[in-house]
Structures are given as C-alpha cells and as structure tokens.
Design a protein around this motif. Sequence first.
Motif, PDB file in Angstrom:
ATOM      1  N   PRO A   1      -7.281  -1.447  -7.573  1.00 47.52           N
ATOM      2  CA  PRO A   1      -7.174  -2.881  -7.863  1.00 47.52           C
ATOM      3  C   PRO A   1      -5.854  -3.288  -8.497  1.00 47.52           C
ATOM      4  O   PRO A   1      -5.332  -4.356  -8.220  1.00 47.52           O
ATOM      5  CB  PRO A   1      -8.349  -3.164  -8.802  1.00 47.52           C
ATOM      6  N   SER A   2      -5.269  -2.425  -9.331  1.00 49.50           N
ATOM      7  CA  SER A   2      -4.032  -2.792 -10.022  1.00 49.50           C
ATOM      8  C   SER A   2      -2.827  -2.793  -9.089  1.00 49.50           C
ATOM      9  O   SER A   2      -1.816  -3.442  -9.379  1.00 49.50           O
ATOM     10  CB  SER A   2      -3.768  -1.834 -11.187  1.00 49.50           C
ATOM     11  N   ARG A   3      -2.918  -2.077  -7.963  1.00 52.13           N
ATOM     12  CA  ARG A   3      -1.768  -1.962  -7.059  1.00 52.13           C
ATOM     13  C   ARG A   3      -2.012  -2.672  -5.726  1.00 52.13           C
ATOM     14  O   ARG A   3      -1.134  -2.712  -4.869  1.00 52.13           O
ATOM     15  CB  ARG A   3      -1.446  -0.485  -6.794  1.00 52.13           C
ATOM     16  N   ARG A   4      -3.231  -3.209  -5.532  1.00 56.92           N
ATOM     17  CA  ARG A   4      -3.583  -3.781  -4.233  1.00 56.92           C
ATOM     18  C   ARG A   4      -2.645  -4.905  -3.822  1.00 56.92           C
ATOM     19  O   ARG A   4      -2.155  -4.943  -2.682  1.00 56.92           O
ATOM     20  CB  ARG A   4      -5.034  -4.277  -4.260  1.00 56.92           C
ATOM     21  N   ALA A   5      -2.372  -5.838  -4.742  1.00 55.41           N
ATOM     22  CA  ALA A   5      -1.568  -7.008  -4.383  1.00 55.41           C
ATOM     23  C   ALA A   5      -0.187  -6.604  -3.896  1.00 55.41           C
ATOM     24  O   ALA A   5       0.286  -7.074  -2.857  1.00 55.41           O
ATOM     25  CB  ALA A   5      -1.451  -7.950  -5.580  1.00 55.41           C
ATOM     26  N   ARG A   6       0.459  -5.711  -4.629  1.00 55.98           N
ATOM     27  CA  ARG A   6       1.829  -5.345  -4.255  1.00 55.98           C
ATOM     28  C   ARG A   6       1.877  -4.485  -3.000  1.00 55.98           C
ATOM     29  O   ARG A   6       2.776  -4.646  -2.169  1.00 55.98           O
ATOM     30  CB  ARG A   6       2.510  -4.633  -5.425  1.00 55.98           C
ATOM     31  N   LEU A   7       0.918  -3.575  -2.857  1.00 55.86           N
ATOM     32  CA  LEU A   7       0.926  -2.735  -1.664  1.00 55.86           C
ATOM     33  C   LEU A   7       0.611  -3.535  -0.406  1.00 55.86           C
ATOM     34  O   LEU A   7       1.243  -3.356   0.633  1.00 55.86           O
ATOM     35  CB  LEU A   7      -0.057  -1.577  -1.823  1.00 55.86           C
ATOM     36  N   VAL A   8      -0.379  -4.423  -0.479  1.00 58.98           N
ATOM     37  CA  VAL A   8      -0.687  -5.251   0.691  1.00 58.98           C
ATOM     38  C   VAL A   8       0.484  -6.176   1.001  1.00 58.98           C
ATOM     39  O   VAL A   8       0.791  -6.437   2.176  1.00 58.98           O
ATOM     40  CB  VAL A   8      -1.988  -6.053   0.473  1.00 58.98           C
ATOM     41  N   SER A   9       1.169  -6.643  -0.038  1.00 62.48           N
ATOM     42  CA  SER A   9       2.320  -7.526   0.184  1.00 62.48           C
ATOM     43  C   SER A   9       3.475  -6.802   0.860  1.00 62.48           C
ATOM     44  O   SER A   9       4.348  -7.442   1.455  1.00 62.48           O
ATOM     45  CB  SER A   9       2.788  -8.133  -1.144  1.00 62.48           C
ATOM     46  N   GLN A  10       3.497  -5.459   0.787  1.00 64.74           N
ATOM     47  CA  GLN A  10       4.505  -4.713   1.539  1.00 64.74           C
ATOM     48  C   GLN A  10       4.330  -4.918   3.038  1.00 64.74           C
ATOM     49  O   GLN A  10       5.282  -4.767   3.806  1.00 64.74           O
ATOM     50  CB  GLN A  10       4.426  -3.225   1.195  1.00 64.74           C
ATOM     51  N   ASN A  11       3.095  -5.242   3.449  1.00 64.98           N
ATOM     52  CA  ASN A  11       2.859  -5.577   4.852  1.00 64.98           C
ATOM     53  C   ASN A  11       3.726  -6.766   5.263  1.00 64.98           C
ATOM     54  O   ASN A  11       4.381  -6.754   6.309  1.00 64.98           O
ATOM     55  CB  ASN A  11       1.379  -5.901   5.045  1.00 64.98           C
ATOM     56  N   GLU A  12       3.748  -7.809   4.421  1.00 68.52           N
ATOM     57  CA  GLU A  12       4.573  -8.980   4.709  1.00 68.52           C
ATOM     58  C   GLU A  12       6.056  -8.619   4.679  1.00 68.52           C
ATOM     59  O   GLU A  12       6.843  -9.113   5.491  1.00 68.52           O
ATOM     60  CB  GLU A  12       4.271 -10.084   3.687  1.00 68.52           C
ATOM     61  N   LEU A  13       6.456  -7.726   3.763  1.00 71.59           N
ATOM     62  CA  LEU A  13       7.851  -7.296   3.697  1.00 71.59           C
ATOM     63  C   LEU A  13       8.269  -6.613   4.994  1.00 71.59           C
ATOM     64  O   LEU A  13       9.373  -6.846   5.500  1.00 71.59           O
ATOM     65  CB  LEU A  13       8.053  -6.341   2.511  1.00 71.59           C
ATOM     66  N   MET A  14       7.389  -5.790   5.550  1.00 71.80           N
ATOM     67  CA  MET A  14       7.712  -5.112   6.806  1.00 71.80           C
ATOM     68  C   MET A  14       7.737  -6.094   7.979  1.00 71.80           C
ATOM     69  O   MET A  14       8.535  -5.932   8.910  1.00 71.80           O
ATOM     70  CB  MET A  14       6.713  -3.990   7.065  1.00 71.80           C
ATOM     71  N   ILE A  15       6.892  -7.117   7.938  1.00 75.17           N
ATOM     72  CA  ILE A  15       6.932  -8.133   8.997  1.00 75.17           C
ATOM     73  C   ILE A  15       8.289  -8.834   9.001  1.00 75.17           C
ATOM     74  O   ILE A  15       8.965  -8.912  10.031  1.00 75.17           O
ATOM     75  CB  ILE A  15       5.805  -9.161   8.812  1.00 75.17           C
TER      76      ILE A  15
ATOM     77  N   GLY B   1       2.101  -9.981  -8.493  1.00 76.81           N
ATOM     78  CA  GLY B   1       1.476  -9.145  -9.497  1.00 76.81           C
ATOM     79  C   GLY B   1       1.324  -9.834 -10.840  1.00 76.81           C
ATOM     80  O   GLY B   1       0.668  -9.315 -11.747  1.00 76.81           O
ATOM     81  N   ARG B   2       1.925 -11.028 -10.980  1.00 76.05           N
ATOM     82  CA  ARG B   2       1.951 -11.725 -12.268  1.00 76.05           C
ATOM     83  C   ARG B   2       1.258 -13.083 -12.245  1.00 76.05           C
ATOM     84  O   ARG B   2       0.989 -13.655 -13.303  1.00 76.05           O
ATOM     85  CB  ARG B   2       3.403 -11.918 -12.722  1.00 76.05           C
ATOM     86  N   HIS B   3       1.019 -13.620 -11.066  1.00 75.57           N
ATOM     87  CA  HIS B   3       0.462 -14.971 -10.960  1.00 75.57           C
ATOM     88  C   HIS B   3      -0.714 -14.994  -9.989  1.00 75.57           C
ATOM     89  O   HIS B   3      -0.831 -14.147  -9.104  1.00 75.57           O
ATOM     90  CB  HIS B   3       1.545 -15.960 -10.501  1.00 75.57           C
ATOM     91  N   GLY B   4      -1.563 -15.991 -10.128  1.00 68.68           N
ATOM     92  CA  GLY B   4      -2.728 -16.133  -9.275  1.00 68.68           C
ATOM     93  C   GLY B   4      -2.372 -16.557  -7.860  1.00 68.68           C
ATOM     94  O   GLY B   4      -1.282 -17.080  -7.591  1.00 68.68           O
TER      95      GLY B   4
END
Length: 466
Positions: free
Chosen positions: A142-156, A323-326
């Motif tokens: 849970p603590s890393r989900r947001a940033r790791l999933v957001s790497q998907n957008e970075l790769m896109i 990772g810092r905002h809703g």
Amino acid sequence: MAAAPASADNKENRFVFKVAIAATMGALAFGYDTGVISGALPFMTVPAAQGGLGLTPLTEGVVTSALVFGAAFGSLMAGSLSDRYGRRTTLLGLSLVFMIGVLGTALAPSVAVMAAMRFVLGLAVGGASSTVPVFIAEMAGPSRRARLVSQNELMIVGGQLIAYVLNALLAHFSDSPNVWRHMLGIAAVPAVLLGIGMLLVPASPRWLASKGRMKEARAVLQQIRSSDAQVESELADMVKLNKIEHEQTGWAAVMGTPWIRKLLWIGIGLGFVAQLTGVNAFMYFTPIILKSTGLGTNAALFATIGNGVVAVIATFIGIWLIGRHGRRPMMLTGLGFTIATQAALGTVLLWMPDGPLKSYAALACILCFLLFMQMLISPVYWLLMSELFPMRLRGVLTGSAVACQWLFNGLVALLFPLAMAQFGSATFYVFAAINVASYIFVAACLPETRGKSLEELEKHLQKKLA
C-alpha cells in the motif's frame, strides 16, 4: 538488529521494481504506438505512387482511430482473460499480439490493411492498458502502490517521447519515401521486451489467492514483502475477502450489487474525463495543428518533441505529488488548468495572425495543457483504475471501464480532424466547456482512495457507496 529489516526492505524494493519495469514494457509499447502516428501521418497522406497511402482527412481519422477502437475491445477481452488466466499470462500473450500488429502496420500495402492492422495493434495496446496497472498494484504494498502504478504513466509518456524524437530524426535524415514504415516498425522493440520480461517475473499473489492457490500466493509474497508478518497479514485479508466473494453467485448477481455498479459507472465517467480533456487531439495531431499556423512539416515534427519532453517531466512531478496528495484534489486542480489552456489555445488560433508568433503561442498553450494533464490527471486516472474495483472482478471491471475510455479516445481521434475542418479553432472552446462538466462530475462523485491496502479500500468503498 536494525540492519536486517533494512536489508529485507531493500530486497523487497528491488524485486517489486523489477516486476514494475518488466510489466511497464507494455506501457512503453502502448506509448510508442499511440505517439508514432503523429509523425507517420504527414508521410502517409502523400499519394501511393510517392510512397504514401494517399490519406484524406476522413481516412486519417480512420487510421488513427482504428488503434483506439481496437484498444477498447482489447481492454475488454484482456480484463476477462486476466481474471481467468492471470495478469502475467495475459501480458505474455499480448506481447505476441503487439508483434503481429507492428509487422502488419509496417508492411501495410493499402489503407484498408493499415486500418485492420492498427486495429490488431490496438487489441494489444488496450489489453496492456487495463492489465499492467492492475498487475503492478497487486504486487506492490500500500505504501508504494501509488508511485509504482504511476510508473506505468511514465512509461506511456516515455514511449510517446521516444516516438516523437525518432519521428523527427527519421524525417530529417531519411530521404526514403517509406520512412513512415520505419517509424512504425521500431515498435517491435518494446513488444519483445514485454515478452521477455513476463518470462522473468512471478504471477500476481492476489490472483493466485483468488483461485485458491494459497501456497503459491505465499511463495510470491515472500519474494515481494520484507517480513513474514506482512506476508501473513496480506494472506489473511485475501482469505477473508475470498470467503465473502465466493458467497456471491456470478457476474449477474455481482452487477446487481449497487455499490459495485456505482463503482463501474464512476470508472466509466473517469474515462470520459481523461479523454474529453482533448489530450489525444494533441498527442496525435499536434504536427497538423502547428502546420495550420504556417509551420513546415519537419519543423512541426521537431516542435512536437516538446510534447513528449513536457509529458515526461510532468509525470515525474506527478509521481512525486501522488505520494503526498489525495487523488481528488490532484484531478480537480488539473481540470481547472485544462479548462484555461484549451480556452487560451482557441483564442490564439482564432484571433492571432498567421506567422511564427502564432505558431509559438499555440505550441506554448499545448505544452502548458500537457504539463497539467500529465502531472495531475493522467497518473491519477491510471492509478484509480488499479484501485477502485473488487478483487475477484478487478480484471473484468477494469477492462470494461478502460474499454469505455478507449471508445472516448477513439471518438476524439476520429472526429477531431473533421471538427477542425468544419469548425476550425472553435473546437478548442468545445473541449473547454466539456472539461467544466468533467470538473463537476469529479467533485460530486469521485471517492478518495489514498492510504489503504487494496483489501481495506474494498471494504471502505463498499461502506461508502452502499
């Protein structure tokens, strides 16, 4: 005593990062395939005798949108397949579909074959778009989900940037009338990397648990979690959730559950929000927009590199912010800026005289739009697609919501050239008005998902939406 947990954390981080990199090769292929068409289109519009396909405004829209409509079907099919056969197996199969589509588009002898092969390529793009975020979310804590999933957008957006750079370089240095075929063929590289990557990573532990394969789920969790306590806690949550969900009697009964139905409608609505910002009008057609201001083809292609650069920078910032905002405040802020930049672009194109100043002002509006879109809206959208839906139907519900997103994308791709030809720059005022409606929808309907495990989030959403 303190060194052991730190070492375990580092091992966990490295392994989950490896999984994320392997999975997001699908996102890289997705990004390249959606970005490359902007550079290939100007060369495909020349007559067939000169090496092109003789595209008209109508067939430009057909060829561009064929991938997008294929992606809608691909995300639907991949959602069901990933629930049945697993996220990893589905992505492995999609790497083969990517290869077929890439070869078909690079060798297409006619508009009809090009459109058909772009549709096949879209099946893979759509399948990856719905499966990759879910796979990463189920592997990450849970603590890393947001940033790791957001790497998907970075790769896109990284794939789109690579496409823009290679388009410009190939256009500048190649005299071949078939340069557009080379642009399209390069997409084979991330497709191969996706297939290799999926052979090197394990299956999702949550999917394994949903199939009652608890021993295998525990083995995977031991690879991707830093302590036995974490492993046992997550396994206990999965077992508890499985018992509840097995009491439900199939798809019809689940879809008859009001809170799940509401979640699906929210997911579909978010797809409308993400696409009707008009983002892909810029990602697909920026060279054509800039050419309308008097800029030459090669200059327009080089200027389009700015789209990719800004998108990548914005996504890095978005990963830090997420990772810092809703999720809600990020998306609402992003929509406020997209309304302003779409209206500004319409004003520049309608009222400024043609010339370099108009070209630069239009490009500045597009880049400002992309900055806020890719920083505040796109990463949040893909993260929400991995979080919102309950475990046993996560694949099929994510696939359904993402399929609708691709249909909205396809409508933009198909209608934008025709709208520009018919209404001109006033088209961007329409986008601004639609974004106002999107702002109201997000403010009224989007629940906050930050800070909970997937199992905790499922319970929270059930209580909130029941």
